[in-house]
Design a protein around this motif. Structure first.
Motif, mmCIF file in Angstrom:
data_model
loop_
_atom_site.group_PDB
_atom_site.id
_atom_site.type_symbol
_atom_site.label_atom_id
_atom_site.label_comp_id
_atom_site.label_asym_id
_atom_site.label_seq_id
_atom_site.Cartn_x
_atom_site.Cartn_y
_atom_site.Cartn_z
ATOM 1 N N HIS A 151 0.808 -1.223 0.000
ATOM 2 C CA HIS A 151 0.000 0.000 0.000
ATOM 3 C C HIS A 151 0.843 1.276 0.000
ATOM 4 C CE1 HIS A 151 -2.398 -3.250 1.889
ATOM 5 N NE2 HIS A 151 -3.328 -2.792 1.071
ATOM 6 N N SER A 152 2.151 1.141 -0.241
ATOM 7 C CA SER A 152 3.024 2.305 -0.072
ATOM 8 C C SER A 152 3.454 2.930 -1.389
ATOM 9 C CB SER A 152 4.267 1.895 0.715
ATOM 10 O OG SER A 152 5.218 2.929 0.675
ATOM 11 N N ARG A 153 3.084 4.190 -1.582
ATOM 12 C CA ARG A 153 3.559 4.939 -2.767
ATOM 13 C C ARG A 153 5.051 5.244 -2.636
ATOM 14 N NH1 ARG A 153 -0.790 9.334 -1.003
ATOM 15 N NH2 ARG A 153 0.155 10.222 0.849
ATOM 16 N N VAL A 154 5.526 5.341 -1.381
ATOM 17 C CA VAL A 154 6.955 5.613 -1.161
ATOM 18 C C VAL A 154 7.772 4.414 -1.653
ATOM 19 C CG1 VAL A 154 8.722 6.023 0.594
ATOM 20 C CG2 VAL A 154 6.480 7.123 0.806
ATOM 21 N N ALA A 155 7.288 3.211 -1.328
ATOM 22 C CA ALA A 155 8.006 2.006 -1.779
ATOM 23 C C ALA A 155 8.074 1.985 -3.297
ATOM 24 C CB ALA A 155 7.307 0.757 -1.269
ATOM 25 N N ARG A 156 6.940 2.227 -3.946
ATOM 26 C CA ARG A 156 6.883 2.129 -5.412
ATOM 27 C C ARG A 156 7.845 3.128 -6.063
ATOM 28 N NH1 ARG A 156 2.287 1.012 -4.778
ATOM 29 N NH2 ARG A 156 2.494 -1.229 -4.824
ATOM 30 N N SER A 157 7.777 4.397 -5.637
ATOM 31 C CA SER A 157 8.660 5.404 -6.253
ATOM 32 C C SER A 157 10.125 5.088 -5.976
ATOM 33 C CB SER A 157 8.322 6.808 -5.724
ATOM 34 O OG SER A 157 7.118 7.250 -6.300
ATOM 35 N N ASN A 158 10.410 4.631 -4.753
ATOM 36 C CA ASN A 158 11.800 4.298 -4.434
ATOM 37 C C ASN A 158 12.298 3.109 -5.243
ATOM 38 O OD1 ASN A 158 13.488 5.826 -2.563
ATOM 39 N ND2 ASN A 158 11.734 5.692 -1.200
ATOM 40 N N ILE A 159 11.447 2.107 -5.410
ATOM 41 C CA ILE A 159 11.873 0.931 -6.197
ATOM 42 C C ILE A 159 12.221 1.361 -7.632
ATOM 43 C CG2 ILE A 159 11.055 -1.232 -7.232
ATOM 44 C CD1 ILE A 159 9.474 -1.664 -4.549
ATOM 45 N N TYR A 160 11.357 2.181 -8.244
ATOM 46 C CA TYR A 160 11.645 2.647 -9.611
ATOM 47 C C TYR A 160 12.977 3.391 -9.645
ATOM 48 C CZ TYR A 160 6.727 1.737 -10.839
ATOM 49 O OH TYR A 160 5.509 1.155 -11.059
ATOM 50 N N LEU A 161 13.143 4.322 -8.698
ATOM 51 C CA LEU A 161 14.347 5.161 -8.737
ATOM 52 C C LEU A 161 15.600 4.340 -8.458
ATOM 53 C CD1 LEU A 161 14.812 8.741 -7.459
ATOM 54 C CD2 LEU A 161 16.528 7.033 -6.925
ATOM 55 N N LEU A 162 15.542 3.509 -7.431
ATOM 56 C CA LEU A 162 16.745 2.755 -7.051
ATOM 57 C C LEU A 162 17.153 1.794 -8.163
ATOM 58 C CD1 LEU A 162 15.720 2.205 -3.340
ATOM 59 C CD2 LEU A 162 17.697 3.542 -4.110
ATOM 60 N N ASN A 163 16.173 1.158 -8.806
ATOM 61 C CA ASN A 163 16.497 0.273 -9.926
ATOM 62 C C ASN A 163 17.136 1.055 -11.064
ATOM 63 O OD1 ASN A 163 15.784 -2.278 -9.023
ATOM 64 N ND2 ASN A 163 13.651 -2.084 -9.636
ATOM 65 N N LYS A 164 16.569 2.221 -11.381
ATOM 66 C CA LYS A 164 17.121 3.020 -12.490
ATOM 67 C C LYS A 164 18.550 3.458 -12.187
ATOM 68 C CE LYS A 164 12.707 4.931 -13.958
ATOM 69 N NZ LYS A 164 12.218 5.391 -15.234
ATOM 70 N N MET A 165 18.845 3.711 -10.893
ATOM 71 C CA MET A 165 20.158 4.238 -10.538
ATOM 72 C C MET A 165 21.153 3.127 -10.170
ATOM 73 S SD MET A 165 19.549 7.319 -11.199
ATOM 74 C CE MET A 165 20.832 8.418 -10.616
ATOM 75 N N GLY A 166 20.757 1.858 -10.376
ATOM 76 C CA GLY A 166 21.731 0.762 -10.256
ATOM 77 C C GLY A 166 21.855 0.126 -8.888
ATOM 78 N N ALA A 167 20.880 0.323 -7.998
ATOM 79 C CA ALA A 167 20.912 -0.370 -6.698
ATOM 80 C C ALA A 167 20.177 -1.704 -6.825
ATOM 81 C CB ALA A 167 20.251 0.491 -5.627
ATOM 82 N N THR A 168 20.395 -2.581 -5.852
ATOM 83 C CA THR A 168 19.643 -3.839 -5.795
ATOM 84 C C THR A 168 18.670 -3.716 -4.623
ATOM 85 O OG1 THR A 168 21.649 -4.976 -6.458
ATOM 86 C CG2 THR A 168 19.889 -6.344 -5.573
ATOM 87 N N VAL A 169 17.396 -3.980 -4.902
ATOM 88 C CA VAL A 169 16.369 -3.741 -3.877
ATOM 89 C C VAL A 169 15.784 -5.069 -3.387
ATOM 90 C CG1 VAL A 169 14.182 -2.577 -3.364
ATOM 91 C CG2 VAL A 169 15.777 -1.550 -4.994
ATOM 92 N N THR A 170 15.691 -5.196 -2.056
ATOM 93 C CA THR A 170 14.985 -6.319 -1.450
ATOM 94 C C THR A 170 13.793 -5.761 -0.694
ATOM 95 O OG1 THR A 170 17.028 -7.550 -1.148
ATOM 96 C CG2 THR A 170 15.170 -8.213 0.232
ATOM 97 N N VAL A 171 12.612 -6.327 -0.919
ATOM 98 C CA VAL A 171 11.452 -5.887 -0.128
ATOM 99 C C VAL A 171 11.107 -6.979 0.873
ATOM 100 C CG1 VAL A 171 10.499 -4.356 -1.893
ATOM 101 C CG2 VAL A 171 9.744 -6.731 -1.817
ATOM 102 N N CYS A 172 10.651 -6.536 2.038
ATOM 103 C CA CYS A 172 10.377 -7.484 3.116
ATOM 104 C C CYS A 172 9.130 -7.063 3.884
ATOM 105 C CB CYS A 172 11.593 -7.501 4.047
ATOM 106 S SG CYS A 172 11.333 -8.437 5.553
ATOM 107 N N GLY A 173 8.292 -8.015 4.190
ATOM 108 C CA GLY A 173 7.090 -7.730 4.980
ATOM 109 C C GLY A 173 6.300 -9.005 5.111
ATOM 110 N N PRO A 174 5.233 -8.991 5.887
ATOM 111 C CA PRO A 174 4.377 -10.176 5.947
ATOM 112 C C PRO A 174 3.729 -10.403 4.575
ATOM 113 C CG PRO A 174 3.488 -8.372 7.286
ATOM 114 C CD PRO A 174 4.775 -7.891 6.729
ATOM 115 N N PRO A 175 3.414 -11.639 4.244
ATOM 116 C CA PRO A 175 2.857 -11.925 2.898
ATOM 117 C C PRO A 175 1.666 -11.039 2.560
ATOM 118 C CG PRO A 175 3.245 -13.956 4.111
ATOM 119 C CD PRO A 175 3.592 -12.847 5.045
ATOM 120 N N THR A 176 0.842 -10.697 3.546
ATOM 121 C CA THR A 176 -0.345 -9.878 3.254
ATOM 122 C C THR A 176 0.019 -8.443 2.888
ATOM 123 O OG1 THR A 176 -0.476 -9.514 5.632
ATOM 124 C CG2 THR A 176 -2.053 -11.089 4.682
ATOM 125 N N LEU A 177 1.234 -8.003 3.199
ATOM 126 C CA LEU A 177 1.615 -6.619 2.914
ATOM 127 C C LEU A 177 2.634 -6.506 1.772
ATOM 128 C CD1 LEU A 177 1.776 -5.063 6.518
ATOM 129 C CD2 LEU A 177 -0.133 -5.086 4.904
#
Ligand code: ASP
Length: 314
Positions: free
Chosen positions: A170-196
């Motif tokens: 439910h996070s717009r911050v996560a989505r924008s950060n994932i796009y930006l970090l991927n474009k800028m060459g970082a590796t992203v891991t997301v973590c949370g309970p399966p429902t989130l």
């Protein structure tokens, strides 16, 4: 060489070219350094007016855009679309925005609960629209200020490992950060309970895990997110206490962080739910730096939009 992308609006990170992200970050760095030297007045937006139109609560983003506009010498109007306005009388988003536009502002900063609201207004208005958060879609100025914070503490984003922990779905911050970090060459891991975690999270080009230990063990940057209860129709975690025990960044889990790792949170924080007070205020935390950098990055956004608007007028 292809022409640089012209910034007409700032609607999201997904459609931004790497060169535009670089431009905004470099401009943000320059403003940051001038602000740190004590400079408080700039003239980039003299005789311009910025309208903040907010349909959802905000502390940081709204005051930060207001501060940025004032530092650039613009006039600023804040319109909180709450029960004191004609929004409760049934006025539509487009009508509200049009009446504000009829007063001749130069920029509209919009926060709205519906994904796509800024895109819609960008087609209806003549002035640049800046997305200050649309539903659980995007929050581009947050991702840019986060990137500025990472670059100024870690040097570069390229090659970094970033863990984002919390309510990714439910996070717009996560989505924008994932796009930006991927474009800028970082590796992203997301973590949370399966429902989130969002369905089809793999499409976002991230690694996923349900284990905080696994997410943070080699992370250079750990972003903690609040649970967005206001965007959930049903309860998606058993209790805050259980969430804290399993997913909260508490003193024990924080001990497993790699040396030099930084801890970020876009705010507002729920201490004792997703983060412990000691970790939030500890030496690895750059949470207040994020807020400081927010003003510089929003100055950069406004200044670059103004520059490109003038380019279009020639
Ligand atoms: N302030 C951020 C947002 O508006 C994060 C949050 O509310 O959790 O999305």
């Amino acid at each position: 060489m292809a022409d640089a992308q012209k910034l007409e609006h700032l609607l999201g990170i997904e459609d931004l070219e790497v060169s535009s992200i670089r431009r905004l970050l470099d401009r943000g760095k320059k403003f940051k350094s001038d602000l740190e030297k004590g400079k408080k007045k700039f003239i980039h937006l003299r005789e311009r007016t910025v309208v903040n139109l907010f349909f959802e609560p905000s502390s940081r983003t709204r005051s930060s855009f207001e501060m940025a506009a004032k530092r650039l010498d613009a006039d600023n109007i804040n319109f909180m679309a709450d029960s004191s306005t004609s929004v409760v009388k049934g006025e539509t988003l487009i009508d509200t925005a049009k009446i504000l536009e009829a007063m001749s502002p130069d920029f509209l900063v919009l926060r709205h609960g519906s994904a796509g609201a800024p895109q819609l207004l960008s087609k209806k208005l003549e002035i640049p629209v800046i997305n200050a958060g649309d539903g659980f879609h995007e929050h581009p100025s947050q991702a840019l200020l986060d990137a500025l914070t990472i670059e100024t503490t870690k040097g570069s984003i390229e090659g970094l490992k970033v863990a984002i922990i919390g309510d990714i779905a439910h996070s717009r911050v996560a989505r924008s950060n994932i796009y930006l970090l991927n474009k800028m060459g970082a590796t992203v891991t997301v973590c949370g309970p399966p429902t989130l975690l969002p369905p089809h999270v793999g499409r976002l080009k991230v690694r996923e895990t349900y284990s905080v230990q696994e997410a943070i063990e080699d992370a250079d940057v750990v972003m903690i997110l609040r649970i967005q209860f206001e965007r959930q129709n049903t309860k998606q975690i058993p209790s805050n206490a259980e969430y804290y025990r399993l997913y909260g960044l508490n003193n024990n889990t924080a001990r497993q962080l790699k040396g030099g790792a930084i801890i970020m949170h876009p705010g507002p924080m729920n201490r004792g739910v997703e983060i412990s007070p000691q970790v939030a205020d500890g030496s690895n935390s750059v949470i207040l730096n994020q807020v400081t950098n927010g003003v510089a990055i929003r100055m950069a956004i406004l200044a670059c939009l103004e520059e490109d608007r003038n380019r279009g007028r020639v």
